[in-house]
Design a protein around this motif. Structure first.
Motif, short mmCIF file in Angstrom:
data_model
loop_
_atom_site.label_atom_id
_atom_site.label_comp_id
_atom_site.label_asym_id
_atom_site.label_seq_id
_atom_site.Cartn_x
_atom_site.Cartn_y
_atom_site.Cartn_z
N THR A 86 0.84 -1.21 0.00
CA THR A 86 0.00 0.00 0.00
C THR A 86 0.87 1.25 0.00
O THR A 86 0.60 2.21 -0.73
N ALA A 87 1.93 1.22 0.81
CA ALA A 87 2.87 2.34 0.85
C ALA A 87 3.53 2.54 -0.51
O ALA A 87 3.71 3.67 -0.97
N ALA A 88 3.87 1.44 -1.19
CA ALA A 88 4.54 1.53 -2.48
C ALA A 88 3.63 2.19 -3.52
O ALA A 88 4.08 3.04 -4.31
N ILE A 89 2.36 1.80 -3.55
CA ILE A 89 1.41 2.43 -4.49
C ILE A 89 1.27 3.91 -4.17
O ILE A 89 1.30 4.77 -5.06
N THR A 90 1.12 4.21 -2.89
CA THR A 90 0.98 5.60 -2.46
C THR A 90 2.19 6.43 -2.86
O THR A 90 2.07 7.54 -3.39
N LEU A 91 3.39 5.89 -2.60
CA LEU A 91 4.62 6.62 -2.93
C LEU A 91 4.72 6.85 -4.43
O LEU A 91 5.18 7.91 -4.87
N ALA A 92 4.32 5.86 -5.23
CA ALA A 92 4.36 6.03 -6.68
C ALA A 92 3.48 7.20 -7.10
O ALA A 92 3.89 8.05 -7.90
N LEU A 93 2.26 7.25 -6.58
CA LEU A 93 1.33 8.31 -6.97
C LEU A 93 1.81 9.67 -6.47
O LEU A 93 1.69 10.68 -7.18
N LEU A 94 2.37 9.72 -5.27
CA LEU A 94 2.92 10.98 -4.77
C LEU A 94 4.10 11.43 -5.62
O LEU A 94 4.22 12.60 -5.98
N ALA A 95 4.97 10.47 -5.96
CA ALA A 95 6.20 10.81 -6.68
C ALA A 95 5.93 11.22 -8.12
O ALA A 95 6.74 11.93 -8.73
N LEU A 96 4.80 10.81 -8.69
CA LEU A 96 4.46 11.22 -10.05
C LEU A 96 4.02 12.68 -10.11
O LEU A 96 3.83 13.23 -11.20
N ASP A 97 3.82 13.29 -8.93
CA ASP A 97 3.56 14.73 -8.84
C ASP A 97 2.28 15.13 -9.58
O ASP A 97 2.23 16.14 -10.28
N LEU A 98 1.23 14.34 -9.38
CA LEU A 98 -0.05 14.65 -9.98
C LEU A 98 -0.68 15.85 -9.27
O LEU A 98 -0.39 16.11 -8.10
N PRO A 99 -1.57 16.57 -9.93
CA PRO A 99 -2.28 17.66 -9.25
C PRO A 99 -3.07 17.11 -8.06
O PRO A 99 -3.65 16.02 -8.15
N PRO A 100 -3.09 17.81 -6.94
CA PRO A 100 -3.84 17.32 -5.78
C PRO A 100 -5.30 17.05 -6.12
O PRO A 100 -5.93 17.81 -6.86
N GLY A 101 -5.83 15.96 -5.59
CA GLY A 101 -7.23 15.63 -5.82
C GLY A 101 -7.53 15.08 -7.19
O GLY A 101 -8.69 15.07 -7.62
N SER A 102 -6.48 14.59 -7.89
CA SER A 102 -6.70 14.03 -9.23
C SER A 102 -7.56 12.77 -9.16
O SER A 102 -7.56 12.05 -8.16
N ARG A 103 -8.28 12.51 -10.24
CA ARG A 103 -8.99 11.24 -10.37
C ARG A 103 -8.02 10.22 -10.93
O ARG A 103 -7.29 10.49 -11.89
N VAL A 104 -8.01 9.03 -10.31
CA VAL A 104 -7.08 7.97 -10.70
C VAL A 104 -7.88 6.70 -10.94
O VAL A 104 -8.62 6.25 -10.06
N ALA A 105 -7.75 6.14 -12.13
CA ALA A 105 -8.50 4.94 -12.49
C ALA A 105 -7.85 3.69 -11.91
O ALA A 105 -6.63 3.59 -11.86
N CYS A 106 -8.69 2.75 -11.47
CA CYS A 106 -8.20 1.46 -11.00
C CYS A 106 -9.31 0.43 -11.21
O CYS A 106 -10.48 0.80 -11.35
N PRO A 107 -9.00 -0.86 -11.23
CA PRO A 107 -10.05 -1.86 -11.46
C PRO A 107 -11.03 -1.97 -10.29
O PRO A 107 -10.65 -1.75 -9.13
#
Length: 419
Positions: A86-107
């Motif tokens: 869970t931390a690894a997924i979170t770190l990836a999304l944080l590190a990609l520097d997306l705009p805060p509150g972005s919509r992120v698709a997942c299954p």
């Protein structure tokens, strides 16, 4: 073929079960760990150096050595050992520097940790339907990729690869990154490529039921040095420690401009993971032997639809997942209960009496109303209602494999779950 089962011959009805020994699973102590695997961890405990950023050169720490080994094994330039998948997924999304509150698709078919990680990173999950084989439905992904969707988290759920070529092509078309949640598929390949190395970042777990078992833990793979640097800082590398993760000059990432979340892996878990990484091919081969044997003998059983991979060999083999097409949730739940009575651990993914967090309608943090949630994603709900999941340990014997084949043929062959 199937077995001709007469009424009253099932264990759930009081007959003798196929087996009485406990079905081997990690939560009963069934692990792929030998005495030699413990040596490094015991040495790390005795050394009393538990902090990865102590006086030693980083390359000599247990975490640094593990990350080097991970880079070599996966063929990537950057690896970060962290606290969990869970931390690894979170770190990836944080590190990609997306705009805060972005919509992120997942299954829609995934473990609750996937949308939880999206929320933890400050974004909003957008669920995507699955197809008949419980893979992310690329056509539905295309429909849901509105301009405010800024990333895709793909999940190789229960060790089966998603269609990464199609998903990555669509993401490139929309100009958004892809994070691979390879938490349930550590070591599996798609067309010769290791899962977790195909997208922009790959997240893994080393939790107790994963291919590398350190109790808790995980790691993140990345190719972009700036993504890696930001993930390192977010994970808890403060006061210039991020630079220790690079042989030369680090990327121009200001470590004081980012919060630190304490998501590092400790030295003891890193020491435990290294020998298991060396033995990973042995474990993967055991999973594949077991799965191919069991699935091969169950192929063609009337009324049973084995989950099909997106490509030949694109699965780990640590779980047997099949559907009972046309069966309702209660009938599938009865089938799983009948298998458990025969001595085989089995779970109906859509069991209405189970709070299984692989069923999206049980995610109350997203869906206060389960029935409304099911109505929003009817295809996934219907397929999960038909699905049964049986864990397959890497330690299964020939007798264990015979037992699971006999039990599934016996129970599914009875047809009782469809009444």
């Amino acid at each position: 073929m199937t077995v001709d089962v007469q009424p009253g011959l099932l264990a759930i009805d009081g007959a003798a079960p196929v087996r009485t020994d406990p079905w081997p699973t990690y939560d009963k102590g069934d692990v792929f760990i030998g005495e030699d695997d413990l040596r490094d961890a015991l040495d790390a405990i005795r050394d009393r150096l538990y902090f990865r950023y102590d006086h030693r050169p980083y390359a000599e720490t247990r975490a640094g050595l593990l990350e080097r080994d991970l880079c070599r094994h996966f063929g990537v330039p950057h690896a970060l050992a962290c606290a969990s998948g869970t931390a690894a997924i979170t770190l990836a999304l944080l590190a990609l520097d997306l705009p805060p509150g972005s919509r992120v698709a997942c299954p829609a078919f995934t473990f609750a940790a996937t949308p939880s990680a999206i929320l933890l990173a400050g974004h909003r999950p957008v669920l995507v339907e699955c197809d008949d084989d419980l893979h992310l439905d690329v056509a539905d992904l295309r429909r849901r990729l509105t301009p405010d969707v800024r990333a895709v988290v793909v999940v190789h759920m229960r060790g089966f690869a998603s269609d990464m070529d199609a998903i990555c092509a669509l993401a490139r078309e929309r100009g958004i990154p892809v994070v691979e949640d390879a938490v349930p598929a550590l070591g599996a390949r798609l067309g010769g490529r290791l899962l977790g190395t195909i997208g922009d970042a790959g997240a893994f777990s080393t939790q107790s039921d994963k291919s590398l078992n350190t109790g808790e833990g995980g790691f993140l793979l990345a190719r972009d040095p700036a993504v890696h640097a930001r993930a390192v800082v977010y994970s808890g590398a403060y006061e210039g420690r991020m630079a220790r993760h690079f042989d030369g000059a680090p990327p121009p990432v200001d470590d004081l401009a980012l919060p630190i979340y304490g998501l590092r892996m400790d030295e003891i878990r890193a020491a435990l993971a290294r020998p298991m990484l060396r033995r990973l091919p042995e474990r993967l081969a055991a999973h594949r032997r077991t799965y191919d044997d069991v699935a091969g003998r169950l192929a063609g059983v009337p009324g049973l639809a084995l989950r099909r991979p997106v490509a030949d060999g694109a699965y780990l083999g640590e779980a047997l997942v099949f559907r009972l097409p046309g069966a309702g949730a209660r009938g599938t739940a009865w089938t799983a209960a009948a298998l458990r009575a025969e001595g085989i651990d089995a779970r109906a993914l859509g069991d209405p009496g189970d709070t299984n967090v692989r069923a999206f309608w049980n995610w109350r943090f997203l869906f206060p109303d389960p029935e409304r949630a099911r109505a929003e994603y009817p295809a996934t709900a219907a397929r999960l209602d038909e699905a049964v999941d049986i864990p397959l340990s890497a330690n299964l014997t020939a007798r264990d494999r015979d037992d699971v084949v006999e039990a599934v043929r016996k129970v599914v062959g009875s047809g009782a779950g469809r009444r």
